[in-house]
Design a protein around this motif. Sequence first.
Motif, PDB file in Angstrom:
ATOM      1  N   THR A 128       0.864  -1.175   0.000  1.00  0.00           N
ATOM      2  CA  THR A 128       0.000   0.000   0.000  1.00  0.00           C
ATOM      3  C   THR A 128       0.902   1.227   0.000  1.00  0.00           C
ATOM      4  N   GLY A 129       0.311   2.410  -0.151  1.00  0.00           N
ATOM      5  CA  GLY A 129       1.111   3.636  -0.100  1.00  0.00           C
ATOM      6  C   GLY A 129       1.809   3.794   1.235  1.00  0.00           C
ATOM      7  N   ASP A 130       1.094   3.480   2.335  1.00  0.00           N
ATOM      8  CA  ASP A 130       1.693   3.591   3.672  1.00  0.00           C
ATOM      9  C   ASP A 130       2.838   2.600   3.850  1.00  0.00           C
ATOM     10  N   GLN A 131       2.679   1.391   3.326  1.00  0.00           N
ATOM     11  CA  GLN A 131       3.737   0.393   3.468  1.00  0.00           C
ATOM     12  C   GLN A 131       4.995   0.793   2.700  1.00  0.00           C
ATOM     13  N   SER A 132       4.807   1.388   1.532  1.00  0.00           N
ATOM     14  CA  SER A 132       5.954   1.897   0.774  1.00  0.00           C
ATOM     15  C   SER A 132       6.666   2.982   1.569  1.00  0.00           C
ATOM     16  N   ALA A 133       5.887   3.851   2.205  1.00  0.00           N
ATOM     17  CA  ALA A 133       6.465   4.917   3.015  1.00  0.00           C
ATOM     18  C   ALA A 133       7.205   4.351   4.221  1.00  0.00           C
ATOM     19  N   VAL A 134       6.651   3.298   4.835  1.00  0.00           N
ATOM     20  CA  VAL A 134       7.297   2.644   5.978  1.00  0.00           C
ATOM     21  C   VAL A 134       8.673   2.100   5.573  1.00  0.00           C
ATOM     22  N   LEU A 135       8.728   1.402   4.428  1.00  0.00           N
ATOM     23  CA  LEU A 135       9.991   0.831   3.958  1.00  0.00           C
ATOM     24  C   LEU A 135      11.019   1.917   3.644  1.00  0.00           C
ATOM     25  N   LEU A 136      10.602   2.939   2.921  1.00  0.00           N
ATOM     26  CA  LEU A 136      11.526   4.004   2.521  1.00  0.00           C
ATOM     27  C   LEU A 136      12.043   4.768   3.736  1.00  0.00           C
ATOM     28  N   LEU A 137      11.164   5.085   4.677  1.00  0.00           N
ATOM     29  CA  LEU A 137      11.586   5.809   5.871  1.00  0.00           C
ATOM     30  C   LEU A 137      12.526   4.957   6.719  1.00  0.00           C
ATOM     31  N   GLY A 138      12.176   3.698   6.896  1.00  0.00           N
ATOM     32  CA  GLY A 138      13.029   2.800   7.673  1.00  0.00           C
ATOM     33  C   GLY A 138      14.418   2.664   7.077  1.00  0.00           C
ATOM     34  N   CYS A 139      14.478   2.496   5.756  1.00  0.00           N
ATOM     35  CA  CYS A 139      15.764   2.363   5.066  1.00  0.00           C
ATOM     36  C   CYS A 139      16.580   3.653   5.158  1.00  0.00           C
ATOM     37  N   ALA A 140      15.929   4.801   5.007  1.00  0.00           N
ATOM     38  CA  ALA A 140      16.638   6.084   5.070  1.00  0.00           C
ATOM     39  C   ALA A 140      17.241   6.315   6.446  1.00  0.00           C
ATOM     40  N   VAL A 141      16.467   6.046   7.494  1.00  0.00           N
ATOM     41  CA  VAL A 141      16.977   6.223   8.857  1.00  0.00           C
ATOM     42  C   VAL A 141      18.120   5.246   9.118  1.00  0.00           C
ATOM     43  N   ALA A 142      17.949   3.986   8.702  1.00  0.00           N
ATOM     44  CA  ALA A 142      18.995   2.981   8.897  1.00  0.00           C
ATOM     45  C   ALA A 142      20.288   3.393   8.187  1.00  0.00           C
ATOM     46  N   PHE A 143      20.163   4.011   7.010  1.00  0.00           N
ATOM     47  CA  PHE A 143      21.335   4.456   6.256  1.00  0.00           C
ATOM     48  C   PHE A 143      22.147   5.490   7.034  1.00  0.00           C
ATOM     49  N   PHE A 144      21.507   6.544   7.496  1.00  0.00           N
ATOM     50  CA  PHE A 144      22.234   7.619   8.174  1.00  0.00           C
ATOM     51  C   PHE A 144      22.788   7.175   9.530  1.00  0.00           C
ATOM     52  N   VAL A 145      22.021   6.373  10.250  1.00  0.00           N
ATOM     53  CA  VAL A 145      22.500   5.886  11.541  1.00  0.00           C
ATOM     54  C   VAL A 145      23.653   4.902  11.342  1.00  0.00           C
TER      55      VAL A 145
END
Length: 278
Positions: A222-239
């Motif tokens: 869903t749109g929300d699930q895509s947002a969950v994946l992208l946000l999670g990956c982005a945060v994991a990248f910077f941390v």
Amino acid sequence: MMSIIEMFKVIVLGVVEGITEWLPISSTGHMILVDEFLQLKESPAFMEMFFVVIQLGAILAVCVLYFHKLNPFSPKKSQLEKRDTWLLWSKVIVAVLPAAVIGLVADDWLNAKLYNFPVVALMLIIYGVLFIIIENKKANTTPAITSFTQVSYKTAILIGVFQVLALIPGTSRSGATILGGILLGTSRFIAAEFSFFLSIPVMFGASLLKLFKYFHNGNSFTGDQSAVLLLGCAVAFFVSIVAIKFLMGYIKSKDFKPFGWYRIVLGSLLLIYYFFIK
């Protein structure tokens, strides 16, 4: 649209992934623990896939930080340096094979039988004890392997065998490969960096496998699930960038025993929670 509360949960999970993926303390164990209390409002199938695919963000951090070192086409490298880079990649691929083969065969069984609190807690404790024992044993010895050119194909594949142990949740992929490297005579620095490099094909492969199975079983985003994946990956990248720099600075003068003690304490708390509180 994703709520503020759900967004906060995803950010927390991304932070946990970014820190624990590279420190030898088990990212899977921590993700299971955090999810126990936060619990995103998503299906079990999506969360199973999410916990693996979020690692892509962490992997991109390795690709960025070590781009020059891992790039055999860099115009800034001499022909000898390019050859050594190709040799490094060939050793990485050799080391990946054991976990890749066994992971493909046993993935469903591992998910069904071993992804639970008791297993994670026991693995945290067992490998915590091993870190302390091995560091004590190696305290007064000089590493035989202090550069990647000294890593033989035999050593590489044996490190890959240690990586197979990380298929059991709670073990820690970086923990298993670092322990293996130290036991085989590498310096902590080489063991840690080789663990990082192994993670690139392993995690890309694991993520693609999870995505394939997710969609193959008739699921979609869903749109929300895509947002969950992208946000999670982005945060994991910077941390992850911060965590990797911290670890490589830390091991220049210190050993892994504090991580061993941390694992033992956390594993013990998980067992207490599971058997007496949950």
